[in-house]
Design a protein around this motif. Structure first.
Motif, short mmCIF file in Angstrom:
data_model
loop_
_atom_site.label_atom_id
_atom_site.label_comp_id
_atom_site.label_asym_id
_atom_site.label_seq_id
_atom_site.Cartn_x
_atom_site.Cartn_y
_atom_site.Cartn_z
N ASP A 188 10.17 0.52 56.44
CA ASP A 188 9.88 1.22 55.17
C ASP A 188 10.81 0.72 54.07
O ASP A 188 10.38 0.44 52.95
N ILE A 190 15.90 3.11 62.70
CA ILE A 190 16.10 3.96 61.52
C ILE A 190 17.13 3.27 60.61
O ILE A 190 18.18 2.84 61.07
N TRP A 198 14.32 6.79 45.38
CA TRP A 198 13.17 6.85 46.30
C TRP A 198 13.56 7.54 47.61
O TRP A 198 12.78 8.27 48.20
N ARG A 199 14.82 7.30 48.01
CA ARG A 199 15.30 7.83 49.29
C ARG A 199 15.45 9.36 49.27
O ARG A 199 15.31 10.02 50.29
N GLU A 200 15.72 9.91 48.06
CA GLU A 200 15.92 11.36 47.94
C GLU A 200 14.69 12.11 48.45
O GLU A 200 13.56 11.74 48.17
N GLY A 201 14.94 13.14 49.21
CA GLY A 201 13.83 13.96 49.70
C GLY A 201 13.23 13.43 51.00
O GLY A 201 12.31 14.03 51.55
N ARG A 202 13.72 12.29 51.46
CA ARG A 202 13.23 11.77 52.75
C ARG A 202 14.31 11.99 53.80
O ARG A 202 15.44 11.54 53.61
N SER A 203 13.92 12.65 54.89
CA SER A 203 14.94 12.95 55.90
C SER A 203 15.36 11.69 56.64
O SER A 203 16.53 11.51 56.99
N MET A 204 14.41 10.80 56.91
CA MET A 204 14.77 9.52 57.52
C MET A 204 13.77 8.44 57.12
O MET A 204 12.61 8.74 56.84
N ILE A 205 14.28 7.22 57.07
CA ILE A 205 13.38 6.10 56.75
C ILE A 205 13.63 4.97 57.76
O ILE A 205 14.75 4.77 58.20
N THR A 206 12.56 4.27 58.09
CA THR A 206 12.73 3.15 59.03
C THR A 206 13.13 1.91 58.25
O THR A 206 12.94 1.84 57.03
N ARG A 230 9.88 -1.26 50.66
CA ARG A 230 10.20 -0.69 49.35
C ARG A 230 11.06 -1.66 48.54
O ARG A 230 10.86 -1.84 47.33
#
Lengths: 236, 81
Positions: free
Chosen positions: B54, B3, B43-51, B58
């Motif tokens: 990802d 993560i 882009w990160r806003e609204g995403r609870s977690m990103i790998t 991006r």
């Protein structure tokens, strides 16, 4: 080569072929590229050059040591060189490695990720990023050579065995010749970066040619196996 | 792939470091890094977690607008050996 007997030429042929196949393996080159990548982002070019030179020195030293040790052990155990039966086993391993290279050498089609366990690849990557001193770069060179052992050991054993069949005054030359050819791609990478190519240029070239390199490495293992069968087993 | 822990400064520094690998002028790399970090944060806003995968994808997509080679470095991250 004047004064060399046909037997000596076969020994040299084995050493040259084994060294060429060793040179076509990709781990050492990939780890040096990682080192360049990590170092160019942190250090001035001069420091990066020093680290790259020490990495190559580490690979060189380990290769010289393993080939010499292989020759010494074979010489001590057999008093001459490997028997036909032992060579037949080595030929079997070479053929198996050729097939493994064709089907399993690269992890995916989309990258140059190798067969290595993820943890080992990650460890080499981390070490490349953390390398700050010449000693660490030297150790990284040795580490990447050790990680490549599953593919390279049989080549170095064959080279060591062939070196034993050469006149004593040619043995050191043969060890150095094998090592020089095996590490040549590292020098080419260093020269290429020095000429102004970037890490991206080199990686794009590796990606573009990876299928070709994979086929050629497999063909190299197979050719070496056939060479041993023809000149050492059947040709006795 | 783990993560990704996203921090503006870390991201900015990473882009600058990668740009240095390619010999991109520091002024240019600062401008690129500022713009790309802004885009990534949005882009990160609204995403609870990103790998991490990802994030690198991006980053490569955003950086490709300014420099293809810089984008390639992120695209091929951890995929060299």
């Amino acid at each position: 080569m004047e004064g060399l007997t046909p037997v000596n030429l076969v020994q040299f042929g084995t050493i040259l072929l084994a060294a060429l196949v060793h040179a076509s393996l990709q781990l050492g080159l990939g780890a040096l590229l990682l080192l360049y990548h990590a170092s160019l982002g942190k250090h001035i070019k001069k420091k990066t050059k020093q680290l790259a030179s020490n990495y190559i020195l580490g690979v060189t030293l380990l290769t010289v040591l393993i080939v010499s040790t292989a020759a010494f052990i074979i010489g001590t155990i057999t008093s001459s060189s490997l028997s036909v039966e032992a060579l037949a086993i080595i030929v079997g391993i070479l053929l198996m490695l050729a097939i493994i290279i064709w089907f399993f050498y690269y992890r995916t089609r989309r990258s140059t990720e190798l067969w290595l366990p993820k943890s080992v690849a990650r460890y080499i990557g981390t070490r490349a990023k953390l390398t700050e001193s010449n000693t660490e770069a030297f150790s990284l060179g040795m580490l990447s050579s050790l990680a490549e052992i599953p593919f390279s050991i049989v080549l170095m054993i064959l080279a060591g065995n062939s070196i034993l069949g050469l006149p004593i005054n040619l043995q050191i030359f043969a060890v150095l010749l094998y090592t020089f050819i095996a590490i040549l791609p590292l020098f080419i990478l260093r020269f290429s970066i020095r000429r102004g190519n970037t890490v991206v240029d080199v990686q794009k070239w590796r990606m573009k040619n990876k299928e070709f390199l994979k086929v050629m490495t497999g063909v190299g293992f197979m050719t070496l196996a056939l060479f041993i069968i023809g000149f050492r087993i059947l040709g006795g | 792939m783990g993560i990704a822990k996203l921090s503006k400064k870390k991201l900015h520094d990473e882009i600058i470091r990668e740009a240095k690998v390619l010999g991109i002028h520091s002024g240019t790399s600062e401008i690129i890094a500022d713009k790309v970090v802004l885009k990534i944060m949005k882009w990160r806003e609204g995403r609870s977690m990103i790998t991490e995968e990802d994030l690198n994808e991006r980053l490569a997509k955003e950086l490709a607008k300014y420099n293809e080679d810089l984008a390639y470095l992120f695209k091929s991250k951890d995929k060299i050996i």
